[in-house]
Write a protein that holds these residues in place. Structure first.
Motif, PDB file in Angstrom:
ATOM      1  N   ALA A  57      39.940 -74.618 -42.644  1.00 29.56           N
ATOM      2  CA  ALA A  57      39.929 -73.202 -42.346  1.00 29.56           C
ATOM      3  C   ALA A  57      39.252 -72.304 -42.966  1.00 29.56           C
ATOM      4  O   ALA A  57      38.653 -71.315 -42.612  1.00 29.56           O
ATOM      5  CB  ALA A  57      41.434 -72.809 -42.406  1.00 29.56           C
ATOM      6  N   PRO A  58      38.870 -72.637 -44.498  1.00 26.15           N
ATOM      7  CA  PRO A  58      38.053 -71.473 -45.360  1.00 26.15           C
ATOM      8  C   PRO A  58      36.658 -71.686 -44.467  1.00 26.15           C
ATOM      9  O   PRO A  58      35.938 -70.448 -44.668  1.00 26.15           O
ATOM     10  CB  PRO A  58      37.957 -72.366 -46.717  1.00 26.15           C
ATOM     11  CG  PRO A  58      39.491 -73.223 -46.683  1.00 26.15           C
ATOM     12  CD  PRO A  58      39.629 -73.637 -45.187  1.00 26.15           C
ATOM     13  N   LEU A  59      35.978 -72.783 -44.095  1.00 24.77           N
ATOM     14  CA  LEU A  59      34.907 -72.865 -43.544  1.00 24.77           C
ATOM     15  C   LEU A  59      34.777 -71.903 -42.254  1.00 24.77           C
ATOM     16  O   LEU A  59      33.785 -71.192 -41.890  1.00 24.77           O
ATOM     17  CB  LEU A  59      34.325 -74.234 -43.367  1.00 24.77           C
ATOM     18  CG  LEU A  59      32.836 -74.251 -43.307  1.00 24.77           C
ATOM     19  CD1 LEU A  59      31.916 -73.611 -44.597  1.00 24.77           C
ATOM     20  CD2 LEU A  59      32.386 -75.799 -43.115  1.00 24.77           C
ATOM     21  N   LYS A  60      35.868 -72.114 -41.387  1.00 25.95           N
ATOM     22  CA  LYS A  60      35.833 -71.633 -40.123  1.00 25.95           C
ATOM     23  C   LYS A  60      36.114 -69.983 -40.429  1.00 25.95           C
ATOM     24  O   LYS A  60      35.515 -69.197 -39.395  1.00 25.95           O
ATOM     25  CB  LYS A  60      37.014 -72.097 -39.451  1.00 25.95           C
ATOM     26  CG  LYS A  60      37.396 -71.329 -38.074  1.00 25.95           C
ATOM     27  CD  LYS A  60      36.437 -71.760 -36.821  1.00 25.95           C
ATOM     28  CE  LYS A  60      36.975 -71.695 -35.597  1.00 25.95           C
ATOM     29  NZ  LYS A  60      37.628 -70.108 -35.434  1.00 25.95           N
ATOM     30  N   TYR A  61      36.963 -69.682 -41.376  1.00 22.85           N
ATOM     31  CA  TYR A  61      36.974 -68.396 -41.585  1.00 22.85           C
ATOM     32  C   TYR A  61      35.639 -67.641 -41.776  1.00 22.85           C
ATOM     33  O   TYR A  61      35.430 -66.497 -41.309  1.00 22.85           O
ATOM     34  CB  TYR A  61      38.083 -67.995 -42.698  1.00 22.85           C
ATOM     35  CG  TYR A  61      38.082 -66.491 -43.084  1.00 22.85           C
ATOM     36  CD1 TYR A  61      39.221 -65.984 -42.493  1.00 22.85           C
ATOM     37  CD2 TYR A  61      37.542 -66.025 -44.222  1.00 22.85           C
ATOM     38  CE1 TYR A  61      39.504 -64.625 -42.965  1.00 22.85           C
ATOM     39  CE2 TYR A  61      37.770 -64.667 -44.494  1.00 22.85           C
ATOM     40  CZ  TYR A  61      38.844 -64.057 -43.694  1.00 22.85           C
ATOM     41  OH  TYR A  61      39.136 -62.657 -44.166  1.00 22.85           O
ATOM     42  N   PHE A  62      35.016 -68.164 -42.914  1.00 25.72           N
ATOM     43  CA  PHE A  62      33.502 -67.493 -42.898  1.00 25.72           C
ATOM     44  C   PHE A  62      32.777 -67.405 -41.731  1.00 25.72           C
ATOM     45  O   PHE A  62      32.135 -66.468 -41.421  1.00 25.72           O
ATOM     46  CB  PHE A  62      32.635 -68.475 -43.972  1.00 25.72           C
ATOM     47  CG  PHE A  62      31.361 -68.023 -44.030  1.00 25.72           C
ATOM     48  CD1 PHE A  62      31.090 -66.761 -44.692  1.00 25.72           C
ATOM     49  CD2 PHE A  62      30.297 -68.628 -43.519  1.00 25.72           C
ATOM     50  CE1 PHE A  62      29.704 -66.116 -44.954  1.00 25.72           C
ATOM     51  CE2 PHE A  62      29.036 -68.165 -43.785  1.00 25.72           C
ATOM     52  CZ  PHE A  62      28.608 -66.984 -44.477  1.00 25.72           C
ATOM     53  N   LEU A  63      32.675 -68.476 -40.922  1.00 28.72           N
ATOM     54  CA  LEU A  63      31.795 -68.530 -39.656  1.00 28.72           C
ATOM     55  C   LEU A  63      32.355 -67.445 -38.784  1.00 28.72           C
ATOM     56  O   LEU A  63      31.537 -66.909 -37.961  1.00 28.72           O
ATOM     57  CB  LEU A  63      31.801 -69.949 -39.039  1.00 28.72           C
ATOM     58  CG  LEU A  63      31.211 -71.237 -39.726  1.00 28.72           C
ATOM     59  CD1 LEU A  63      31.298 -72.307 -39.032  1.00 28.72           C
ATOM     60  CD2 LEU A  63      29.690 -70.819 -39.862  1.00 28.72           C
ATOM     61  N   ASP A  64      33.742 -67.145 -38.654  1.00 26.97           N
ATOM     62  CA  ASP A  64      34.165 -66.075 -37.820  1.00 26.97           C
ATOM     63  C   ASP A  64      33.658 -64.844 -38.184  1.00 26.97           C
ATOM     64  O   ASP A  64      33.911 -63.878 -37.320  1.00 26.97           O
ATOM     65  CB  ASP A  64      35.762 -66.322 -37.860  1.00 26.97           C
ATOM     66  CG  ASP A  64      36.402 -67.492 -37.007  1.00 26.97           C
ATOM     67  OD1 ASP A  64      35.628 -67.928 -36.280  1.00 26.97           O
ATOM     68  OD2 ASP A  64      37.499 -67.782 -37.169  1.00 26.97           O
ATOM     69  N   THR A  65      33.203 -64.700 -39.342  1.00 27.52           N
ATOM     70  CA  THR A  65      32.784 -63.184 -39.763  1.00 27.52           C
ATOM     71  C   THR A  65      31.451 -63.045 -39.537  1.00 27.52           C
ATOM     72  O   THR A  65      30.774 -61.980 -39.863  1.00 27.52           O
ATOM     73  CB  THR A  65      32.979 -63.211 -41.475  1.00 27.52           C
ATOM     74  OG1 THR A  65      32.043 -63.778 -41.980  1.00 27.52           O
ATOM     75  CG2 THR A  65      34.310 -63.534 -41.753  1.00 27.52           C
ATOM     76  N   THR A  66      30.700 -63.814 -38.724  1.00 26.06           N
ATOM     77  CA  THR A  66      29.282 -63.799 -38.761  1.00 26.06           C
ATOM     78  C   THR A  66      28.765 -63.344 -37.323  1.00 26.06           C
ATOM     79  O   THR A  66      27.579 -63.643 -36.813  1.00 26.06           O
ATOM     80  CB  THR A  66      28.450 -65.418 -39.032  1.00 26.06           C
ATOM     81  OG1 THR A  66      29.157 -66.348 -37.950  1.00 26.06           O
ATOM     82  CG2 THR A  66      28.766 -65.740 -40.220  1.00 26.06           C
ATOM     83  N   SER A  67      29.691 -62.512 -36.501  1.00 25.50           N
ATOM     84  CA  SER A  67      29.416 -62.077 -35.216  1.00 25.50           C
ATOM     85  C   SER A  67      28.308 -61.312 -35.369  1.00 25.50           C
ATOM     86  O   SER A  67      27.380 -61.220 -34.298  1.00 25.50           O
ATOM     87  CB  SER A  67      30.519 -61.524 -34.799  1.00 25.50           C
ATOM     88  OG  SER A  67      31.063 -60.364 -35.541  1.00 25.50           O
ATOM     89  N   GLY A  68      28.024 -60.468 -36.397  1.00 32.04           N
ATOM     90  CA  GLY A  68      26.913 -59.633 -36.258  1.00 32.04           C
ATOM     91  C   GLY A  68      25.523 -60.179 -36.421  1.00 32.04           C
ATOM     92  O   GLY A  68      24.501 -59.897 -35.576  1.00 32.04           O
ATOM     93  N   LEU A  69      25.526 -61.458 -37.065  1.00 30.93           N
ATOM     94  CA  LEU A  69      24.204 -62.362 -36.985  1.00 30.93           C
ATOM     95  C   LEU A  69      24.071 -62.806 -35.414  1.00 30.93           C
ATOM     96  O   LEU A  69      22.904 -62.806 -35.009  1.00 30.93           O
ATOM     97  CB  LEU A  69      24.429 -63.728 -37.955  1.00 30.93           C
ATOM     98  CG  LEU A  69      24.535 -63.107 -39.223  1.00 30.93           C
ATOM     99  CD1 LEU A  69      24.599 -64.571 -40.195  1.00 30.93           C
ATOM    100  CD2 LEU A  69      23.296 -62.337 -39.791  1.00 30.93           C
ATOM    101  N   TRP A  70      25.402 -63.286 -35.082  1.00 31.65           N
ATOM    102  CA  TRP A  70      25.250 -63.559 -33.345  1.00 31.65           C
ATOM    103  C   TRP A  70      24.749 -62.804 -32.484  1.00 31.65           C
ATOM    104  O   TRP A  70      23.739 -62.929 -31.582  1.00 31.65           O
ATOM    105  CB  TRP A  70      26.611 -64.457 -33.153  1.00 31.65           C
ATOM    106  CG  TRP A  70      26.797 -64.496 -31.710  1.00 31.65           C
ATOM    107  CD1 TRP A  70      26.227 -65.623 -30.939  1.00 31.65           C
ATOM    108  CD2 TRP A  70      27.428 -63.641 -30.660  1.00 31.65           C
ATOM    109  NE1 TRP A  70      26.574 -65.372 -29.582  1.00 31.65           N
ATOM    110  CE2 TRP A  70      27.257 -64.243 -29.330  1.00 31.65           C
ATOM    111  CE3 TRP A  70      28.061 -62.402 -30.571  1.00 31.65           C
ATOM    112  CZ2 TRP A  70      27.829 -63.646 -28.278  1.00 31.65           C
ATOM    113  CZ3 TRP A  70      28.676 -61.701 -29.612  1.00 31.65           C
ATOM    114  CH2 TRP A  70      28.350 -62.584 -28.466  1.00 31.65           C
ATOM    115  N   MET A  71      25.379 -61.536 -32.807  1.00 37.15           N
ATOM    116  CA  MET A  71      24.962 -60.260 -31.760  1.00 37.15           C
ATOM    117  C   MET A  71      23.414 -59.971 -32.017  1.00 37.15           C
ATOM    118  O   MET A  71      22.754 -59.532 -30.600  1.00 37.15           O
ATOM    119  CB  MET A  71      25.568 -59.227 -31.887  1.00 37.15           C
ATOM    120  CG  MET A  71      27.061 -59.109 -31.688  1.00 37.15           C
ATOM    121  SD  MET A  71      28.156 -57.755 -31.996  1.00 37.15           S
ATOM    122  CE  MET A  71      27.280 -56.585 -30.884  1.00 37.15           C
TER     123      MET A  71
END
Length: 214
Positions: free
Chosen positions: A96-110
């Motif tokens: 979960a900790p790694l998934k949590y960080f990746l979930d915050t990277t939507s700005g990079l994705w957009m």
């Protein structure tokens, strides 16, 4: 071996080796993979980790971990030439900790920041059939959404055929044992370093391609 270009003040491109480790095995794989990256001229490894998450909303992690790599920031990911992502398995998925960080990277994705940058993954489980391959494959999913180019471990690394412990063509893995006491063995270390060399070489090659394309 230095694993942090920021502290050295160099301008070399880097592979971000980002991991979460509870009992140390995934951290050991991260260290070995970083050695593989650092063995390639013109690029270096940057080791980073993520804080644990808690079901208790008031719980907070220290600003700086007591040991190991420092916590990742979004700019570490934004500026990397390549990414190596490591996690122990949690019911066949990343922690979960790694998934949590990746979930915050939507700005990079957009903004397509990570498009055409290479990525790879590594994992550790308590048992041989504890979900290594499913964990690596599910770690691949958010990387593909970011437009990254995934690279596993090819069978030209012949230890994949002979290993009696970790391995997999999807990424290096480790079998820690039921009590977590089994150390990373020579085959697992060799494959992690080979994986590090490969992601480093691909990072340099794809960086040149992006620069030529403008």
């Amino acid at each position: 071996m230095s694993s942090d270009s920021a502290t050295r003040g160099t301008d070399l491109p880097y592979v971000l080796v980002l991991y979460y480790s509870r009992h140390g095995a995934t951290r050991t794989l991260a260290d070995e993979l970083a050695k593989g990256v650092d063995s390639v001229a013109g690029i270096e490894a940057r080791l980073r980790t993520v804080p644990a998450v808690s079901p208790v909303s008031e719980a907070t992690a220290p600003a700086i971990p007591e040991e190991g790599a420092i916590y990742v920031e979004e700019d570490d990911l934004r500026q990397c030439a390549g990414l190596a992502l490591g996690s122990p398995t949690r019911f066949g998925n990343m922690a979960a900790p790694l998934k949590y960080f990746l979930d915050t990277t939507s700005g990079l994705w957009m903004n397509g920041v990570l498009v055409d940058r290479p990525a790879t993954a590594f994992t550790s489980t308590a048992s041989l059939h504890g979900g290594q391959e499913s964990t690596l494959l599910t770690m691949l999913i958010p990387l593909l959404h970011h437009g990254m180019v995934y690279a596993g471990v090819p069978y030209s690394e012949t230890r994949l055929i002979h290993t009696r412990s970790g391995g997999t063509p999807y990424g290096t893995s480790h079998v820690a044992g039921a009590d977590g006491s089994r150390e990373v063995d020579d085959d697992e270390r060799h494959l992690a370093r080979a994986q590090g060399r490969r992601i480093a070489e691909l990072s340099l090659g794809l960086k040149r391609m992006r620069e030529a394309r403008g």
